[in-house]
Motif scaffolding. Structure first.
Motif, mmCIF file in Angstrom:
data_model
loop_
_atom_site.group_PDB
_atom_site.id
_atom_site.type_symbol
_atom_site.label_atom_id
_atom_site.label_comp_id
_atom_site.label_asym_id
_atom_site.label_seq_id
_atom_site.Cartn_x
_atom_site.Cartn_y
_atom_site.Cartn_z
ATOM 1 N N ASN A 1 0.831 -1.209 0.000
ATOM 2 C CA ASN A 1 0.000 0.000 0.000
ATOM 3 C C ASN A 1 0.864 1.256 0.000
ATOM 4 O OD1 ASN A 1 -2.508 -1.266 -0.031
ATOM 5 N ND2 ASN A 1 -2.620 -1.426 2.190
ATOM 6 N N ASN A 2 1.940 1.236 0.792
ATOM 7 C CA ASN A 2 2.865 2.374 0.804
ATOM 8 C C ASN A 2 3.512 2.565 -0.565
ATOM 9 O OD1 ASN A 2 2.311 2.772 3.506
ATOM 10 N ND2 ASN A 2 4.121 1.669 4.227
ATOM 11 N N LEU A 3 3.815 1.444 -1.232
ATOM 12 C CA LEU A 3 4.445 1.521 -2.549
ATOM 13 C C LEU A 3 3.468 2.117 -3.568
ATOM 14 C CD1 LEU A 3 7.211 0.756 -3.756
ATOM 15 C CD2 LEU A 3 6.193 -1.387 -4.526
ATOM 16 N N LYS A 4 2.198 1.753 -3.465
ATOM 17 C CA LYS A 4 1.197 2.327 -4.371
ATOM 18 C C LYS A 4 1.099 3.841 -4.183
ATOM 19 C CE LYS A 4 -2.061 -0.636 -3.177
ATOM 20 N NZ LYS A 4 -3.401 -1.274 -3.088
ATOM 21 N N ASN A 5 1.090 4.275 -2.923
ATOM 22 C CA ASN A 5 1.038 5.715 -2.650
ATOM 23 C C ASN A 5 2.272 6.424 -3.193
ATOM 24 O OD1 ASN A 5 -1.419 5.453 -1.306
ATOM 25 N ND2 ASN A 5 -0.448 5.159 0.686
ATOM 26 N N GLU A 6 3.429 5.790 -3.025
ATOM 27 C CA GLU A 6 4.664 6.397 -3.514
ATOM 28 C C GLU A 6 4.655 6.524 -5.036
ATOM 29 O OE1 GLU A 6 8.855 5.840 -1.788
ATOM 30 O OE2 GLU A 6 8.810 4.420 -3.459
ATOM 31 N N ILE A 7 4.180 5.479 -5.719
ATOM 32 C CA ILE A 7 4.109 5.511 -7.188
ATOM 33 C C ILE A 7 3.170 6.619 -7.651
ATOM 34 C CG2 ILE A 7 3.279 4.229 -9.210
ATOM 35 C CD1 ILE A 7 4.358 1.685 -7.860
ATOM 36 N N THR A 8 2.028 6.756 -6.967
ATOM 37 C CA THR A 8 1.074 7.815 -7.319
ATOM 38 C C THR A 8 1.695 9.194 -7.156
ATOM 39 O OG1 THR A 8 -0.799 6.435 -6.638
ATOM 40 C CG2 THR A 8 -1.178 8.803 -6.764
ATOM 41 N N ASN A 9 2.396 9.419 -6.041
ATOM 42 C CA ASN A 9 3.017 10.722 -5.787
ATOM 43 C C ASN A 9 4.136 11.021 -6.775
ATOM 44 O OD1 ASN A 9 1.331 11.267 -3.609
ATOM 45 N ND2 ASN A 9 2.713 10.301 -2.131
ATOM 46 N N LEU A 10 4.983 10.009 -7.037
ATOM 47 C CA LEU A 10 6.083 10.219 -7.982
ATOM 48 C C LEU A 10 5.548 10.514 -9.378
ATOM 49 C CD1 LEU A 10 8.566 7.405 -6.882
ATOM 50 C CD2 LEU A 10 8.827 9.857 -6.517
ATOM 51 N N SER A 11 4.457 9.845 -9.724
ATOM 52 C CA SER A 11 3.855 10.081 -11.035
ATOM 53 C C SER A 11 3.387 11.529 -11.165
ATOM 54 C CB SER A 11 2.676 9.123 -11.224
ATOM 55 O OG SER A 11 2.030 9.350 -12.457
ATOM 56 N N LYS A 12 2.792 12.080 -10.090
ATOM 57 C CA LYS A 12 2.334 13.475 -10.112
ATOM 58 C C LYS A 12 3.514 14.431 -10.252
ATOM 59 C CE LYS A 12 -1.823 12.678 -7.339
ATOM 60 N NZ LYS A 12 -2.489 12.921 -6.022
ATOM 61 N N PHE A 13 4.596 14.183 -9.511
ATOM 62 C CA PHE A 13 5.778 15.044 -9.589
ATOM 63 C C PHE A 13 6.373 15.041 -10.995
ATOM 64 C CE2 PHE A 13 5.833 14.830 -4.918
ATOM 65 C CZ PHE A 13 6.227 16.120 -4.604
ATOM 66 N N MET A 14 6.487 13.845 -11.592
ATOM 67 C CA MET A 14 7.073 13.749 -12.923
ATOM 68 C C MET A 14 6.181 14.404 -13.969
ATOM 69 S SD MET A 14 9.030 10.030 -13.066
ATOM 70 C CE MET A 14 7.638 9.026 -12.582
ATOM 71 N N SER A 15 4.869 14.255 -13.817
ATOM 72 C CA SER A 15 3.941 14.870 -14.766
ATOM 73 C C SER A 15 4.012 16.386 -14.711
ATOM 74 C CB SER A 15 2.509 14.406 -14.484
ATOM 75 O OG SER A 15 2.383 13.019 -14.709
ATOM 76 N N ALA A 16 4.303 16.912 -13.509
ATOM 77 C CA ALA A 16 4.427 18.364 -13.345
ATOM 78 C C ALA A 16 5.848 18.861 -13.595
ATOM 79 C CB ALA A 16 3.980 18.756 -11.938
ATOM 80 N N LEU A 17 6.737 17.930 -13.963
ATOM 81 C CA LEU A 17 8.159 18.250 -14.201
ATOM 82 C C LEU A 17 8.813 18.874 -12.974
ATOM 83 C CD1 LEU A 17 8.016 19.634 -17.854
ATOM 84 C CD2 LEU A 17 8.530 17.312 -17.087
ATOM 85 N N ASP A 18 8.372 18.439 -11.784
ATOM 86 C CA ASP A 18 8.956 18.910 -10.532
ATOM 87 C C ASP A 18 10.013 17.930 -10.033
ATOM 88 O OD1 ASP A 18 7.326 21.132 -10.473
ATOM 89 O OD2 ASP A 18 5.753 20.132 -9.300
ATOM 90 N N GLN A 19 10.847 18.407 -9.130
ATOM 91 C CA GLN A 19 11.842 17.547 -8.493
ATOM 92 C C GLN A 19 11.128 16.515 -7.628
ATOM 93 O OE1 GLN A 19 15.272 17.732 -8.856
ATOM 94 N NE2 GLN A 19 15.386 15.845 -7.662
ATOM 95 N N THR A 20 11.472 15.236 -7.791
ATOM 96 C CA THR A 20 10.801 14.181 -7.022
ATOM 97 C C THR A 20 11.524 13.921 -5.711
ATOM 98 O OG1 THR A 20 12.077 12.418 -8.063
ATOM 99 C CG2 THR A 20 10.008 13.056 -9.120
ATOM 100 N N PRO A 21 10.777 13.549 -4.684
ATOM 101 C CA PRO A 21 11.430 13.105 -3.441
ATOM 102 C C PRO A 21 12.074 11.743 -3.658
ATOM 103 C CG PRO A 21 9.065 12.770 -3.303
ATOM 104 C CD PRO A 21 9.308 13.496 -4.594
ATOM 105 N N ASP A 22 12.947 11.353 -2.733
ATOM 106 C CA ASP A 22 13.575 10.038 -2.836
ATOM 107 C C ASP A 22 12.513 8.948 -2.701
ATOM 108 O OD1 ASP A 22 16.109 11.066 -3.139
ATOM 109 O OD2 ASP A 22 16.553 11.013 -0.983
ATOM 110 N N PRO A 23 12.591 7.903 -3.544
ATOM 111 C CA PRO A 23 11.632 6.789 -3.437
ATOM 112 C C PRO A 23 12.021 5.856 -2.297
ATOM 113 C CG PRO A 23 13.152 6.379 -5.230
ATOM 114 C CD PRO A 23 13.505 7.737 -4.682
ATOM 115 N N ASP A 24 11.751 6.277 -1.076
ATOM 116 C CA ASP A 24 12.228 5.551 0.104
ATOM 117 C C ASP A 24 11.671 4.132 0.191
ATOM 118 O OD1 ASP A 24 13.707 7.748 0.932
ATOM 119 O OD2 ASP A 24 12.047 8.589 2.077
ATOM 120 N N VAL A 25 10.386 3.971 -0.115
ATOM 121 C CA VAL A 25 9.787 2.634 -0.009
ATOM 122 C C VAL A 25 10.447 1.688 -1.004
ATOM 123 C CG1 VAL A 25 7.649 1.304 -0.107
ATOM 124 C CG2 VAL A 25 7.598 3.675 0.695
ATOM 125 N N TRP A 26 10.586 2.160 -2.246
ATOM 126 C CA TRP A 26 11.217 1.341 -3.291
ATOM 127 C C TRP A 26 12.648 0.963 -2.920
ATOM 128 C CZ3 TRP A 26 10.641 -1.851 -7.049
ATOM 129 C CH2 TRP A 26 11.641 -2.032 -8.008
#
Length: 313
Positions: free
Chosen positions: A171-196
């Motif tokens: 579940n944490n990984l799903k949330n992380e993927i969703t957040n990273l996807s939003k950051f990349m779509s907005a061309l913003d700097q992404t946080p570290d993928p800690d769960v991954w």
């Protein structure tokens, strides 16, 4: 009025003594194998260093445990799903390279482990343990403790390697993927993928363990069977011939966790993009051609499809 009979303390003292010693010895031995082979290969050594028949055994064990709807399930390392005699096989096949210095006299140690098997069976079927059985178990335990060291053995036993809450982590990984996807779509700097970063090399993050299935081709299974069943070589060769006419080595079962890995490779690609002045058009071009939403959706759908079986949450 008579008192009700007390049912406590009916467990025979010899059985209790042997049960405790066998637990320490067996868990310590399993953890010693995990620790040693992980250092030699990787945390997923069980995928490459176990014989085919033992691999099939642990997969069957996982499937059987998860099929039970009336018990809770704590996912343990694959080594806990193989039989006690299989531990001797693993030690034997890796003796010269990994265990010789720890147990110089292989024949003595292997034979002492095998002497425990009938006693272990007695205990499992609630037959009474004799004083002679106690002496045998104590002797093997003393030898094992002297070779490993009491402190190290205690640390090994305390591990009893099991997975954390796989459901919570996915579940944490799903949330992380969703957040990273939003950051990349907005061309913003992404946080570290800690769960991954935490789980990608874990022993349980593996298609075979998560599904309880062995994803290999039928041809590979047939060839392995040919090696194991030399006495039936003629009939096995016929089976191989038929399979070779219908199967190809290039078509392997798709790795279940591939979409998750693919998404995080996309994330690595995004972080590597240039961000100097005048490179904005490159970021825009990357976003338009990277399928962020599709890849994140595939990764999340994959996580939703996993059934690790940890029902005790």
């Amino acid at each position: 009025m008579t008192d009700k009979p007390q049912l406590q303390n009916h467990y025979p003292p010899n059985n209790q003594e042997v049960a405790e010693q066998l637990y320490v010895l067996e868990v310590g031995l399993r953890e010693l194998i995990i620790e040693t082979l992980s250092e030699e290969d990787s945390a997923k050594w069980h995928k490459t260093l176990l014989p085919h028949d033992i691999t099939q055994k642990y997969l069957r064990g996982i499937q059987t445990e998860r099929a039970s709807n009336w018990t809770t399930h704590t996912p343990h390392h694959p080594i806990y799903y193989i039989d006690f005699p299989d531990l001797a096989k693993i030690l034997d096949s890796n003796w010269k390279k990994l265990f010789k210095e720890l147990f110089p006299k292989k024949e003595i140690f292997i034979s002492s482990l095998r002497s425990l098997e009938p006693i272990r069976n007695k205990l499992a079927h609630n037959r009474k343990i004799s004083s002679e059985d106690c002496s045998i178990v104590k002797s093997v335990s003393t030898f094992f403790v002297s070779a490993i060291g009491e402190i190290r053995l205690g640390n090994l036993v305390d591990k009893c390697t099991s997975a954390p809450s796989i459901k919570e982590i996915t579940n944490n990984l799903k949330n992380e993927i969703t957040n990273l996807s939003k950051f990349m779509s907005a061309l913003d700097q992404t946080p570290d993928p800690d769960v991954w970063n935490e789980i990608k090399e874990e022993w349980w993050f593996d298609t075979n363990f998560l599904t309880g299935n062995n994803h290999v081709s039928k041809l590979d299974q047939a060839e392995s069977k040919l090696k194991e069943l030399q006495k039936e070589i003629v009939s096995t060769e016929k089976e191989i011939k038929v399979l070779r006419e219908n199967l190809t080595r290039t078509k392997q079962c798709e790795d279940i966790i591939a979409p998750i890995v693919k998404f995080y490779l996309l994330h690595d690609e995004y972080n590597a993009l240039p961000r100097n002045r005048g490179t904005g058009h490159k970021l825009e071009f990357w976003r338009e051609n990277s399928n962020i939403k599709e890849l994140s959706k595939e990764a999340i759908n994959t996580l939703n499809s996993l059934h690790p079986g940890d029902k005790n949450e």
